[in-house]
Design an enzyme around this catalytic site. Structure first.
Site, PDB file in Angstrom:
ATOM      1  N   ILE A  10     -15.151-112.647 -49.588  1.00  0.00           N
ATOM      2  CA  ILE A  10     -13.865-113.358 -49.602  1.00  0.00           C
ATOM      3  C   ILE A  10     -14.016-114.802 -50.089  1.00  0.00           C
ATOM      4  CG2 ILE A  10     -13.894-114.149 -47.179  1.00  0.00           C
ATOM      5  CD1 ILE A  10     -10.836-113.215 -47.224  1.00  0.00           C
ATOM      6  N   ASN A  23     -12.665-117.963 -34.790  1.00  0.00           N
ATOM      7  CA  ASN A  23     -12.560-117.784 -33.336  1.00  0.00           C
ATOM      8  C   ASN A  23     -11.756-118.965 -32.797  1.00  0.00           C
ATOM      9  OD1 ASN A  23     -14.458-119.946 -32.542  1.00  0.00           O
ATOM     10  ND2 ASN A  23     -15.913-118.624 -33.598  1.00  0.00           N
ATOM     11  N   GLY A  31     -20.104-114.120 -39.434  1.00  0.00           N
ATOM     12  CA  GLY A  31     -19.246-113.299 -40.285  1.00  0.00           C
ATOM     13  C   GLY A  31     -18.503-114.100 -41.342  1.00  0.00           C
ATOM     14  N   VAL A  32     -17.221-113.803 -41.496  1.00  0.00           N
ATOM     15  CA  VAL A  32     -16.383-114.475 -42.490  1.00  0.00           C
ATOM     16  C   VAL A  32     -16.360-115.984 -42.227  1.00  0.00           C
ATOM     17  CG1 VAL A  32     -14.012-114.705 -43.325  1.00  0.00           C
ATOM     18  CG2 VAL A  32     -14.911-112.444 -42.771  1.00  0.00           C
ATOM     19  N   ASP A  33     -16.219-116.351 -40.971  1.00  0.00           N
ATOM     20  CA  ASP A  33     -16.148-117.753 -40.564  1.00  0.00           C
ATOM     21  C   ASP A  33     -17.385-118.522 -41.040  1.00  0.00           C
ATOM     22  OD1 ASP A  33     -14.887-119.798 -39.252  1.00  0.00           O
ATOM     23  OD2 ASP A  33     -15.475-119.172 -37.241  1.00  0.00           O
ATOM     24  N   THR A 122     -12.651-106.725 -37.272  1.00  0.00           N
ATOM     25  CA  THR A 122     -13.512-105.535 -37.411  1.00  0.00           C
ATOM     26  C   THR A 122     -15.005-105.854 -37.373  1.00  0.00           C
ATOM     27  OG1 THR A 122     -13.523-105.635 -39.831  1.00  0.00           O
ATOM     28  CG2 THR A 122     -11.767-104.335 -38.788  1.00  0.00           C
TER      29      THR A 122
HETATM   30  P1  ADP Z   1     -13.973-110.869 -36.332  1.00  0.00           P
HETATM   31  O1  ADP Z   1     -14.596-111.882 -35.412  1.00  0.00           O
HETATM   32  O2  ADP Z   1     -12.479-111.073 -36.503  1.00  0.00           O
HETATM   33  O3  ADP Z   1     -14.354-109.459 -35.985  1.00  0.00           O
HETATM   34  P2  ADP Z   1     -15.967-111.044 -38.511  1.00  0.00           P
HETATM   35  O4  ADP Z   1     -16.082-112.182 -39.452  1.00  0.00           O
HETATM   36  O5  ADP Z   1     -17.063-110.817 -37.556  1.00  0.00           O
HETATM   37  O6  ADP Z   1     -14.539-111.238 -37.789  1.00  0.00           O
HETATM   38  O7  ADP Z   1     -15.765-109.693 -39.342  1.00  0.00           O
HETATM   39  C1  ADP Z   1     -14.561-109.303 -39.963  1.00  0.00           C
HETATM   40  C2  ADP Z   1     -14.862-108.392 -41.148  1.00  0.00           C
HETATM   41  O8  ADP Z   1     -15.240-109.176 -42.271  1.00  0.00           O
HETATM   42  C3  ADP Z   1     -15.999-107.393 -40.911  1.00  0.00           C
HETATM   43  O9  ADP Z   1     -15.586-106.133 -41.419  1.00  0.00           O
HETATM   44  C4  ADP Z   1     -17.143-107.969 -41.746  1.00  0.00           C
HETATM   45  O10 ADP Z   1     -17.999-106.946 -42.270  1.00  0.00           O
HETATM   46  C5  ADP Z   1     -16.412-108.626 -42.880  1.00  0.00           C
HETATM   47  N1  ADP Z   1     -17.099-109.746 -43.568  1.00  0.00           N
HETATM   48  C6  ADP Z   1     -18.155-110.482 -43.163  1.00  0.00           C
HETATM   49  N2  ADP Z   1     -18.453-111.431 -44.085  1.00  0.00           N
HETATM   50  C7  ADP Z   1     -17.545-111.293 -45.088  1.00  0.00           C
HETATM   51  C8  ADP Z   1     -17.306-111.977 -46.329  1.00  0.00           C
HETATM   52  N3  ADP Z   1     -18.078-112.985 -46.738  1.00  0.00           N
HETATM   53  N4  ADP Z   1     -16.259-111.555 -47.113  1.00  0.00           N
HETATM   54  C9  ADP Z   1     -15.469-110.530 -46.712  1.00  0.00           C
HETATM   55  N5  ADP Z   1     -15.626-109.862 -45.562  1.00  0.00           N
HETATM   56  C10 ADP Z   1     -16.659-110.232 -44.765  1.00  0.00           C
END
Ligand code: ADP
Length: 172
Positions: A10, A23, A31-33, A122
């Site tokens: 992303i 969070n 993760g994304v954060d 997820t």
């Molecule tokens: P949450 O805490 O809401 O579960 P996460 O960041 O742990 O959020 O994960 C949300 C989703 O994003 C997961 O399916 C994970 O595999 C996916 N993910 C992790 N990194 C990235 C990224 N750089 N770009 C897109 N999706 C990602």
């Protein structure tokens, strides 16, 4: 509204708004954060800290959304939203749907027309992908918004496939 599916990262999306699966502390995580703060640079965290010092002293509640700069990312803004932790005993679907609709509302306030979403909740929040995909697709389809393009950016092939199924089910 056009709904697009992309398998990828992303942080690489050239869109007006990238949505962060944050969070409630707004002070970073995995993760994304983690990816957004790493690639976007310290400006994003600085704005998040200011939000904690002002509007969100107790943190951002789940289901709500707030915008910051996108720092060095190719997007214009990051909209931070906090997904619910999945629960086997309590139905938190409305909170998950709210992450999508409230993020689109913030995008509208910014005048954004293209928005990229991850599969919120997820990852560490353990929401089953199939169900999360259905909730996500239904929420953005039902939203009344000026956003023209909504892109779901899925990290791996199983996530992409789940969103493909959800999209074709929603289109009937
Ligand atoms: P949450 O805490 O809401 O579960 P996460 O960041 O742990 O959020 O994960 C949300 C989703 O994003 C997961 O399916 C994970 O595999 C996916 N993910 C992790 N990194 C990235 C990224 N750089 N770009 C897109 N999706 C990602």
């Amino acid at each position: 509204m056009d709904i697009e599916l992309v398998q990828g990262d992303i942080t690489e999306q050239h869109v007006d708004v990238i949505v962060n699966a944050a969070n409630s502390s707004l002070l970073g995580g995995g993760g994304v954060d983690g990816a957004i703060h790493r690639r976007g640079g310290p400006e994003i965290l600085a704005e998040c800290r200011r939000l904690r010092d002002t509007r969100y002293g107790k943190g951002l509640p789940s289901g709500e959304a707030v915008a910051t700069t996108a720092g060095r990312l190719p997007a214009r803004w990051v909209v931070h939203t906090v997904g619910p932790v999945h629960s086997a005993t309590e139905d938190r679907s409305a909170v998950l749907a709210s992450c999508y609709t409230r993020s689109l509302r913030v995008a509208d306030e910014l005048g954004a027309t293209t928005v990229a979403f991850p599969a919120i909740s997820t990852g560490v929040y353990r929401w089953p992908m199939e169900d999360a995909a259905r909730i996500a697709v239904e929420a953005v389809q039902a939203a009344s918004t000026g956003v023209r393009t909504c892109r779901f950016v899925l990290f791996d092939a199983p996530a992409y496939a789940a969103f493909e199924r959800a999209l074709s089910a929603a289109r009937g």
